[in-house]
Every structure is written in C-alpha cells, then in structure tokens.
Design an enzyme around this catalytic site. Structure first.
Site, PDB file in Angstrom:
ATOM      1  N   ASP A  60       1.078  -1.347  -0.033  1.00  0.00           N
ATOM      2  CA  ASP A  60       0.245  -0.033   0.173  1.00  0.00           C
ATOM      3  C   ASP A  60       0.806   1.199  -0.148  1.00  0.00           C
ATOM      4  O   ASP A  60       1.864   0.972   0.563  1.00  0.00           O
ATOM      5  CB  ASP A  60      -1.228   0.138   1.161  1.00  0.00           C
ATOM      6  N   ASP A 107      -7.247  -1.302  -4.528  1.00  0.00           N
ATOM      7  CA  ASP A 107      -7.762  -1.132  -3.424  1.00  0.00           C
ATOM      8  C   ASP A 107      -8.833  -0.495  -4.070  1.00  0.00           C
ATOM      9  O   ASP A 107     -10.557  -0.073  -3.850  1.00  0.00           O
ATOM     10  CB  ASP A 107      -7.400  -0.700  -2.333  1.00  0.00           C
TER      11      ASP A 107
END
Length: 166
Positions: free
Chosen positions: A122, A141
C-alpha cells in the site's frame, strides 16, 4: 462470437490489474518508497506512505501469520470466481462488465502481492480539511471499491434489460 461477449470484462480486469501492479512497482521500488518510507506529493491531499498490509482493509485481521495470508489469498480468489460466475451467467450491461472487471483485476493485483511478498503493498495516503488520515491503500483497492459499487448500481439495469428482451 461468444468470447467477444465479455470483452469489456476482460479488458477492464486486465487494465485494472496492470495499473495496480505498475503503480506499485513505480512508487514502491522505482521511486524508492520502500527505502524512503514517505514521499509528499501534494500534501496533505496526496502523499505516498509505505505500507505492508497483512490483513484486510484498514489492517483488520493483521496477525502476520502464514495461515491468514493463505486464507486471504483463497478468499480473494473465491470472490473473483464467484463474481465472474455470477456476471457470466447473466447478460450484463457494458457498465456491469466493466465493474466486474475492475473488481477482479484489483483483487488479483492484491493476490499477486500476497504471493510475491506475503502482504499487500500500500502506498496512497490522502487527507483533507484538517482531518489526517492514518491509513494507506493502493490502486487495486480503488478498483475493488469502484467495481463493487458498480456491480451494485448496475445490477438492476441488467435485470431491466433482460426483462425487456423478447
């Protein structure tokens, strides 16, 4: 002609997967975020913050175990199979195919991360209006969220089209 029927699903999934993996490589490895840990792009609206997500959204179920990793890989793969099966059994509108492709492409991008690294990479962090967001996420995401929202929004349109068809 049957393969062309789901071309939008395939290409949306392909591009979602490719953009997710390319963005992770570019930011985390090529720009050196893994080493730097933080790059301010357009503070506070857009920052890159290095994150290793071993759980699900917002770090839930983050117990750093191999069992959890493989369960999450299995769960994500199962969701992809269920979504693909569901969409292919209907006659989805183009927008529903694209939504399914985005969801599957984003989910498979995160599966590849878990297979390669043991966690999901991330790097996106966004804050606004005096509220500091401590969480990080990735392009995959975003595609998963947009795909799920699109499936919910466009599912009824597919039902209406099927009812209108002779």
């Amino acid at each position: 002609m049957r393969p062309m029927r789901f071309a939008f699903l395939f290409w949306a999934g392909f591009w979602a997967f490719l953009l997710d993996q390319a963005s992770k490589y570019l930011v985390v490895h090529w720009m050196g975020l893994a080493r730097l840990r933080s790059i301010d792009v357009l503070p506070p609206v857009l920052n890159f913050r290095y994150g290793e997500n071993r759980g699900i959204n917002f770090g839930l179920l983050d117990n750093n175990s191999d069992l959890a990793r493989w369960l999450l890989i299995g769960f994500s793969t199962a969701v992809c199979i269920v979504v693909l099966t569901w969409v292919m059994r209907t006659q989805p509108v183009r927008r529903m195919q694209i939504a399914a492709g985005l969801l599957v492409g984003g989910a498979l991008g995160n599966v590849v991360d878990r297979l390669l690294y043991g966690y999901v990479l991330d790097f996106l962090n966004m804050s606004c209006c005096g509220i500091e967001n401590p969480f990080v996420f990735n392009i995959g995401d975003v595609f998963i969220f947009l795909g799920a929202a699109g499936l919910i929004l466009f599912e009824n349109q597919s039902d209406r089209q099927r009812k209108k068809a002779p």
